[in-house]
Scaffold this motif. Structure first.
Motif, PDB file in Angstrom:
ATOM      1  N   TYR A 188      -8.867  10.649 -18.146  1.00 12.55           N
ATOM      2  CA  TYR A 188      -7.585  10.516 -17.457  1.00 12.55           C
ATOM      3  C   TYR A 188      -7.794   9.999 -16.032  1.00 12.55           C
ATOM      4  CZ  TYR A 188      -6.737  13.687 -21.334  1.00 12.55           C
ATOM      5  OH  TYR A 188      -6.708  14.253 -22.581  1.00 12.55           O
ATOM      6  N   TRP A 207       1.389   4.195 -24.799  1.00 15.01           N
ATOM      7  CA  TRP A 207       0.610   5.226 -25.478  1.00 15.01           C
ATOM      8  C   TRP A 207      -0.854   4.830 -25.580  1.00 15.01           C
ATOM      9  CZ3 TRP A 207       3.376   9.534 -26.500  1.00 15.01           C
ATOM     10  CH2 TRP A 207       4.766   9.409 -26.554  1.00 15.01           C
ATOM     11  N   PHE A 235       1.485  14.529 -25.546  1.00 13.16           N
ATOM     12  CA  PHE A 235       0.056  14.661 -25.831  1.00 13.16           C
ATOM     13  C   PHE A 235      -0.103  15.264 -27.217  1.00 13.16           C
ATOM     14  CE2 PHE A 235      -3.935  16.898 -26.126  1.00 13.16           C
ATOM     15  CZ  PHE A 235      -4.841  16.072 -25.473  1.00 13.16           C
ATOM     16  N   ILE A 288      -7.304  11.924 -29.898  1.00 15.30           N
ATOM     17  CA  ILE A 288      -6.120  12.348 -29.151  1.00 15.30           C
ATOM     18  C   ILE A 288      -5.186  11.165 -28.920  1.00 15.30           C
ATOM     19  CG2 ILE A 288      -7.419  14.170 -27.961  1.00 15.30           C
ATOM     20  CD1 ILE A 288      -7.148  12.414 -25.398  1.00 15.30           C
ATOM     21  N   TRP A 289      -3.924  11.498 -28.700  1.00 18.60           N
ATOM     22  CA  TRP A 289      -2.887  10.524 -28.365  1.00 18.60           C
ATOM     23  C   TRP A 289      -2.181  11.040 -27.119  1.00 18.60           C
ATOM     24  CZ3 TRP A 289      -1.476   6.604 -32.178  1.00 18.60           C
ATOM     25  CH2 TRP A 289      -2.168   6.717 -33.391  1.00 18.60           C
ATOM     26  N   PHE A 290      -1.888  10.152 -26.183  1.00 16.01           N
ATOM     27  CA  PHE A 290      -1.118  10.621 -25.031  1.00 16.01           C
ATOM     28  C   PHE A 290      -0.232   9.521 -24.467  1.00 16.01           C
ATOM     29  CE2 PHE A 290      -5.337   9.531 -23.252  1.00 16.01           C
ATOM     30  CZ  PHE A 290      -4.994   8.638 -22.239  1.00 16.01           C
ATOM     31  N   ASP A 291       0.802   9.986 -23.773  1.00 18.67           N
ATOM     32  CA  ASP A 291       1.803   9.140 -23.144  1.00 18.67           C
ATOM     33  C   ASP A 291       1.314   8.808 -21.733  1.00 18.67           C
ATOM     34  OD1 ASP A 291       4.013   8.111 -21.828  1.00 18.67           O
ATOM     35  OD2 ASP A 291       5.427   9.558 -22.666  1.00 18.67           O
ATOM     36  N   ILE A 295       1.143  11.149 -18.224  1.00 20.34           N
ATOM     37  CA  ILE A 295      -0.097  11.445 -17.497  1.00 20.34           C
ATOM     38  C   ILE A 295      -0.014  10.920 -16.072  1.00 20.34           C
ATOM     39  CG2 ILE A 295      -2.577  10.998 -17.388  1.00 20.34           C
ATOM     40  CD1 ILE A 295      -1.841  12.925 -19.601  1.00 20.34           C
ATOM     41  N   ALA A 337      -6.594  19.186 -22.585  1.00 16.42           N
ATOM     42  CA  ALA A 337      -5.303  18.913 -21.947  1.00 16.42           C
ATOM     43  C   ALA A 337      -4.141  19.445 -22.776  1.00 16.42           C
ATOM     44  CB  ALA A 337      -5.142  17.411 -21.719  1.00 16.42           C
ATOM     45  N   VAL A 338      -4.410  19.813 -24.021  1.00 21.81           N
ATOM     46  CA  VAL A 338      -3.353  20.346 -24.880  1.00 21.81           C
ATOM     47  C   VAL A 338      -2.723  21.604 -24.277  1.00 21.81           C
ATOM     48  CG1 VAL A 338      -4.817  21.854 -26.313  1.00 21.81           C
ATOM     49  CG2 VAL A 338      -2.790  20.780 -27.318  1.00 21.81           C
ATOM     50  N   ILE A 341      -0.419  20.350 -20.566  1.00 22.87           N
ATOM     51  CA  ILE A 341       0.663  19.368 -20.559  1.00 22.87           C
ATOM     52  C   ILE A 341       1.847  19.948 -21.317  1.00 22.87           C
ATOM     53  CG2 ILE A 341       1.362  17.058 -21.306  1.00 22.87           C
ATOM     54  CD1 ILE A 341      -1.541  16.179 -20.993  1.00 22.87           C
ATOM     55  N   ALA A 344       2.902  19.452 -25.228  1.00 23.30           N
ATOM     56  CA  ALA A 344       1.763  18.984 -26.021  1.00 23.30           C
ATOM     57  C   ALA A 344       1.757  19.653 -27.387  1.00 23.30           C
ATOM     58  CB  ALA A 344       0.457  19.273 -25.287  1.00 23.30           C
TER      59      ALA A 344
END
Length: 451
Positions: A188, A207, A235, A288-291, A295, A337-338, A341, A344
């Protein structure tokens, strides 16, 4: 520990980005806690049944293109294959004839771009050591770099700390050994500090899908991407149902009403709860997948965000010299990070999305007929949930050179195997088929059908 700690000063003098310094300061502050990074099992509870990938709807072609057009694929590529005797990136290791992990990743990316019309930029998180050979390998794939963005960015570094004093260690014989990466939780910060996050957002990418470069099963799945966008999940951690082979991996649990990822390094001494598969049903795939927008918003409020639990890793300053100074490396895991955030979540996926190659045992499975490499780069498993168990004698097969010398005719057929255990020095001299559960004792030379 304060901001004027000598290790902070050393990092600043090395030219670190302010966000990298802020993240390191947080890890130092966490280290001040005598129980830094430890997560006792009695503070945790099991996770209720999670949503499953198999239940997600398949988006139509238009929706697939739209969602993949706003997705970037990031591969963690800082690892060297030292445990197998390699001195270069593990991702350049051949897994099928003439094809390395990076070749497969490139083929998958180009095929998805062609079939969907999406941009789908590919990015490697490299180290200075893995960068040149990895980019050279990717350069062989025409059109891959035509994405308006670099193909990689560098992970951060931090000073190793003397385990006795917590001062930055000094090693005049090789000053480079005074530094280490901060774990893949650095992604990150590295995305932001490198300017890649801003460039992605500017290009309309929202994403990121992140996975280890050595995970054969980690492909961007439009079902997950569409579901994230529809549900506005910031997330997501992909997890699998736990088995005996997962006892050393990170597991998912609940603490104070939130999901938490606990790695083996975070288990207090004497805590037997970590391997309890009756309590911990879900284990981390490191997919993992995140926005990116979410972030970035967190980082605008807190440059060290997202807040991640500390993992204290004890090693020697020279990994090849067990008598050298003992150091601590302050690391974080990106999946953690789950728990930090809001909103998540986690998704149960088939084990075929979790096929990392960590040992030569795994490599034999990958090179065998259990995995089929298709023209579009997809690695198709020819097993249901779990591949057969392969256990090779580490003394004779643990290093790549020894491993390859003992399979001169290539990997045996394992498609009808349940288990292959090799004890001692065994050479598979010709085409070999393994059926059922087989134990081979050395010294020996074998070929043909083993059952």
């Amino acid at each position: 520990m304060t901001s004027d700690h000598p290790a902070v000063e050393k990092l600043e003098k090395a030219g670190a980005h302010p966000m990298e310094v802020a993240a390191f300061r947080r890890r130092l502050a966490q280290l001040s806690d005598p129980d830094a990074g430890k997560v006792p099992g009695d503070e945790l509870s099991p996770v209720a049944p999670l949503p499953r990938l198999v239940d997600l709807p398949e988006p139509d072609a238009e929706a697939t293109r739209a969602v993949l057009d706003r997705l970037a694929v990031v591969k963690l590529n800082g690892g060297l294959g030292t445990s197998m005797g390699l001195d270069g990136p593990k991702s350049t290791l051949e897994i099928k004839p003439g094809q390395s992990f990076l070749d497969v990743i490139a083929r998958q990316t180009l095929a998805l771009r062609a079939s969907t019309g999406a941009r789908l930029p590919l990015l490697l998180m490299d180290s200075p050591t893995t960068r040149p050979p990895s980019l050279e390998r990717l350069a062989a794939h025409e059109g891959l770099a035509d994405q308006g963005l670099p193909l990689d960015f560098l992970q951060g570094i931090e000073p190793k700390l003397d385990a006795g004093s917590w001062e930055p260690v000094e090693w005049p014989d090789n000053p480079e050994l005074e530094w280490c990466p901060p774990g893949h939780g650095d992604i990150y910060t590295a995305l932001a500090a490198s300017g890649i996050a801003a460039a992605l957002l500017e290009a309309g990418v929202r994403w990121c899908f992140v996975s280890n470069a050595d995970n054969l099963g980690a492909r961007p799945d439009p079902r997950i991407a569409a579901w994230l966008a529809e549900q506005e999940i910031p997330f997501l951690l992909e997890v699998v149902r736990g088995t005996e082979s997962d006892r050393k991996g990170g597991h998912l649990a609940m603490r104070d009403g939130k999901l938490v990822l606990r790695e083996s390094a975070q288990v207090p001494d004497g805590d037997p709860s970590f391997g309890d598969l009756t309590r911990w049903h879900y284990f981390n795939t490191n997919n993992i997948w995140f926005d990116l927008q979410a972030i970035t918003a967190l980082q605008e409020a807190d440059p060290a965000a997202p807040e991640l639990p500390l993992i204290v890793n004890r090693k020697t300053v020279d990994p090849t010299d067990k008598g050298s100074t003992t150091v601590v490396q302050l690391e974080t895991a990106m999946g953690a990070a789950v728990s930090s955030i809001d909103g998540a979540g986690a998704l149960e996926v088939p084990r075929t999305r979790f096929a990392p190659v960590k040992t030569t045992d795994d490599l034999l499975v990958a090179r065998s007929d259990l995995w089929e490499l298709r023209e579009d780069g997809s690695m198709v498993p020819h097993f249901d949930e779990q591949p057969p168990v392969v256990s090779l004698d580490k003394a004779h097969f643990g290093m790549l050179r020894d491993f390859e010398a003992r399979f001169p005719a290539g990997a045996p057929s394992l498609i009808d195997a349940e288990r292959l255990e090799v004890r001692g020095d065994v050479t598979f001299t010709g085409p070999t088929t393994v059926r059922g559960s087989v134990v081979v004792e050395g010294p020996a030379e074998v070929s043909g059908t083993l059952e």
